[in-house]
Motif scaffolding. Structure first.
Motif, PDB file in Angstrom:
ATOM      1  N   VAL A 125      39.798  22.663  37.531  1.00 49.30           N
ATOM      2  CA  VAL A 125      41.167  22.684  38.054  1.00 49.30           C
ATOM      3  C   VAL A 125      42.084  23.465  37.119  1.00 49.30           C
ATOM      4  N   ALA A 126      41.953  23.210  35.812  1.00 46.26           N
ATOM      5  CA  ALA A 126      42.801  23.904  34.838  1.00 46.26           C
ATOM      6  C   ALA A 126      42.510  25.401  34.825  1.00 46.26           C
ATOM      7  N   LEU A 127      41.236  25.773  34.889  1.00 44.83           N
ATOM      8  CA  LEU A 127      40.872  27.187  34.891  1.00 44.83           C
ATOM      9  C   LEU A 127      41.356  27.874  36.168  1.00 44.83           C
ATOM     10  N   TYR A 128      41.303  27.165  37.281  1.00 42.44           N
ATOM     11  CA  TYR A 128      41.818  27.729  38.526  1.00 42.44           C
ATOM     12  C   TYR A 128      43.324  27.960  38.434  1.00 42.44           C
ATOM     13  N   ALA A 129      44.017  26.965  37.884  1.00 39.74           N
ATOM     14  CA  ALA A 129      45.466  27.106  37.746  1.00 39.74           C
ATOM     15  C   ALA A 129      45.814  28.287  36.839  1.00 39.74           C
ATOM     16  N   GLY A 130      45.069  28.431  35.734  1.00 43.71           N
ATOM     17  CA  GLY A 130      45.313  29.547  34.834  1.00 43.71           C
ATOM     18  C   GLY A 130      45.035  30.883  35.495  1.00 43.71           C
ATOM     19  N   ALA A 131      43.931  30.953  36.256  1.00 46.33           N
ATOM     20  CA  ALA A 131      43.587  32.193  36.962  1.00 46.33           C
ATOM     21  C   ALA A 131      44.637  32.534  38.012  1.00 46.33           C
ATOM     22  N   ARG A 132      45.169  31.513  38.660  1.00 44.29           N
ATOM     23  CA  ARG A 132      46.181  31.752  39.683  1.00 44.29           C
ATOM     24  C   ARG A 132      47.479  32.264  39.061  1.00 44.29           C
ATOM     25  N   ARG A 133      47.846  31.691  37.934  1.00 48.70           N
ATOM     26  CA  ARG A 133      49.064  32.170  37.263  1.00 48.70           C
ATOM     27  C   ARG A 133      48.908  33.618  36.822  1.00 48.70           C
ATOM     28  N   ALA A 134      47.700  33.971  36.387  1.00 47.66           N
ATOM     29  CA  ALA A 134      47.448  35.333  35.908  1.00 47.66           C
ATOM     30  C   ALA A 134      47.161  36.309  37.044  1.00 47.66           C
ATOM     31  N   GLY A 135      47.083  35.803  38.262  1.00 46.38           N
ATOM     32  CA  GLY A 135      46.800  36.669  39.392  1.00 46.38           C
ATOM     33  C   GLY A 135      45.342  37.083  39.487  1.00 46.38           C
ATOM     34  N   HIS A 136      44.440  36.250  38.939  1.00 44.44           N
ATOM     35  CA  HIS A 136      43.013  36.586  38.942  1.00 44.44           C
ATOM     36  C   HIS A 136      42.187  35.470  39.586  1.00 44.44           C
ATOM     37  N   VAL A 137      42.659  34.945  40.707  1.00 44.06           N
ATOM     38  CA  VAL A 137      41.936  33.870  41.377  1.00 44.06           C
ATOM     39  C   VAL A 137      40.543  34.333  41.816  1.00 44.06           C
ATOM     40  N   GLU A 138      40.463  35.613  42.186  1.00 40.18           N
ATOM     41  CA  GLU A 138      39.159  36.134  42.606  1.00 40.18           C
ATOM     42  C   GLU A 138      38.122  35.971  41.508  1.00 40.18           C
ATOM     43  N   ARG A 139      38.535  36.168  40.262  1.00 36.35           N
ATOM     44  CA  ARG A 139      37.597  36.025  39.144  1.00 36.35           C
ATOM     45  C   ARG A 139      37.080  34.586  39.065  1.00 36.35           C
ATOM     46  N   TRP A 140      37.945  33.609  39.340  1.00 34.25           N
ATOM     47  CA  TRP A 140      37.547  32.195  39.317  1.00 34.25           C
ATOM     48  C   TRP A 140      36.520  31.918  40.410  1.00 34.25           C
ATOM     49  N   TRP A 141      36.787  32.409  41.614  1.00 33.48           N
ATOM     50  CA  TRP A 141      35.853  32.187  42.716  1.00 33.48           C
ATOM     51  C   TRP A 141      34.522  32.882  42.463  1.00 33.48           C
ATOM     52  N   ARG A 142      34.578  34.077  41.858  1.00 37.70           N
ATOM     53  CA  ARG A 142      33.337  34.791  41.563  1.00 37.70           C
ATOM     54  C   ARG A 142      32.502  34.015  40.541  1.00 37.70           C
ATOM     55  N   ALA A 143      33.171  33.452  39.532  1.00 42.90           N
ATOM     56  CA  ALA A 143      32.460  32.670  38.517  1.00 42.90           C
ATOM     57  C   ALA A 143      31.877  31.398  39.116  1.00 42.90           C
ATOM     58  N   ALA A 144      32.637  30.744  39.992  1.00 44.97           N
ATOM     59  CA  ALA A 144      32.129  29.538  40.653  1.00 44.97           C
ATOM     60  C   ALA A 144      30.916  29.864  41.519  1.00 44.97           C
ATOM     61  N   ARG A 145      30.998  30.989  42.223  1.00 44.98           N
ATOM     62  CA  ARG A 145      29.859  31.413  43.054  1.00 44.98           C
ATOM     63  C   ARG A 145      28.627  31.685  42.192  1.00 44.98           C
ATOM     64  N   ASP A 146      28.835  32.368  41.073  1.00 41.79           N
ATOM     65  CA  ASP A 146      27.712  32.692  40.190  1.00 41.79           C
ATOM     66  C   ASP A 146      27.121  31.426  39.566  1.00 41.79           C
ATOM     67  N   GLY A 147      27.980  30.458  39.246  1.00 41.55           N
ATOM     68  CA  GLY A 147      27.475  29.195  38.709  1.00 41.55           C
ATOM     69  C   GLY A 147      26.623  28.463  39.717  1.00 41.55           C
ATOM     70  N   ALA A 148      27.048  28.456  40.981  1.00 44.63           N
ATOM     71  CA  ALA A 148      26.277  27.797  42.040  1.00 44.63           C
ATOM     72  C   ALA A 148      24.949  28.516  42.266  1.00 44.63           C
TER      73      ALA A 148
END
Length: 242
Positions: free
Chosen positions: A114-137
């Motif tokens: 949740v914290a990493l998503y919030a940070g990515a959203r503030r920085a305008g890099h939400v796509e990077r968060w989703w890509r990392a989550a996808r790669d982790g899965a």
């Protein structure tokens, strides 16, 4: 730490935390009395223990309660006789310690996501968060498949290795002819539970990967500049005044 290094760390942490949370969510259903009773029936735990179905339910429910909710006494009795010997109770306390540690790790991972998503959203890099989550899965799927292939040809060795990672040598070895713990939860119980758990982890991982991929495609589509169709007049341009 530079911005680039920070992004790499955030990406790695997001992938790892995603995998941990998926495993934790997958384990929960297998701690339910319904699943345990179902698998005990298939593994013929009543025949191994000599307990009636009622006594088997009482003993198993008490052990599960101590494991999940505590306190970890594991001192249930049937007809005034303790079900588990002290060495078995000691092992179950070790098991609860491992479960509790993993539960804490899973909660920290969920909060971290949740914290990493919030940070990515503030920085305008939400796509990077989703890509990392996808790669982790996806990475977790690979780990489960490789582990499943190993277990398929050497389940006993894999089971032994798993226990050596978390428990002191010899503390997890019991005799099915005399020890209630392995009579209550026979080899077949663990083998089938492990297989189904692996299937659930893979299914949940695929679901997370699909959701992440969908979010990435949606973000990419929104980011594409609009192109005027052929024959559509462009924006009006002002003419110089003569």
């Amino acid at each position: 730490m530079g911005a680039s290094a920070g992004r790499i760390v955030a990406t790695v942490l997001t992938a790892i935390a995603t995998a941990i949370v998926i495993v934790a969510l997958s384990v929960v259903p297998f701690l339910s009395p319904q699943w345990v009773a179902f698998e005990q029936g298939r593994a013929e735990a009543a025949a191994w223990t000599g307990f009636s179905e009622s006594d088997l339910h009482i003993a198993t429910s008490a052990i599960l309660s101590d494991l999940v909710f505590g306190p970890p006494n594991f001192d249930v009795e049937i007809a005034g006789t303790p079900v588990l010997a002290e060495r078995e109770r000691s092992h179950m306390r070790d098991v609860r310690g491992v479960f509790a540690g993993f539960a804490v790790l899973a909660v920290i991972s969920a909060i971290g996501l949740v914290a990493l998503y919030a940070g990515a959203r503030r920085a305008g890099h939400v796509e990077r968060w989703w890509r990392a989550a996808r790669d982790g899965a996806r990475g977790l799927v690979l780990v489960v498949i490789v582990g499943g292939l190993i277990a398929a040809v050497a389940f006993d060795a894999a089971f032994e290795l798993f226990h050596r990672l978390f428990f002191a040598g010899g503390t997890y070895l019991f005799d099915p002819a005399s020890d209630r713990l392995v009579q209550l939860f026979p080899f077949t119980f663990w083998q089938e539970t492990t297989i189904v758990l692996g299937v659930v982890i893979v299914a949940l991982s695929i679901a997370v990967s699909l959701v992440a991929s969908w979010r990435l495609r949606a973000a990419a589509a929104n980011a594409e500049p609009s192109v005027a169709a052929p024959g559509t007049p462009g924006p009006a341009r002002s003419e110089p005044v003569s």
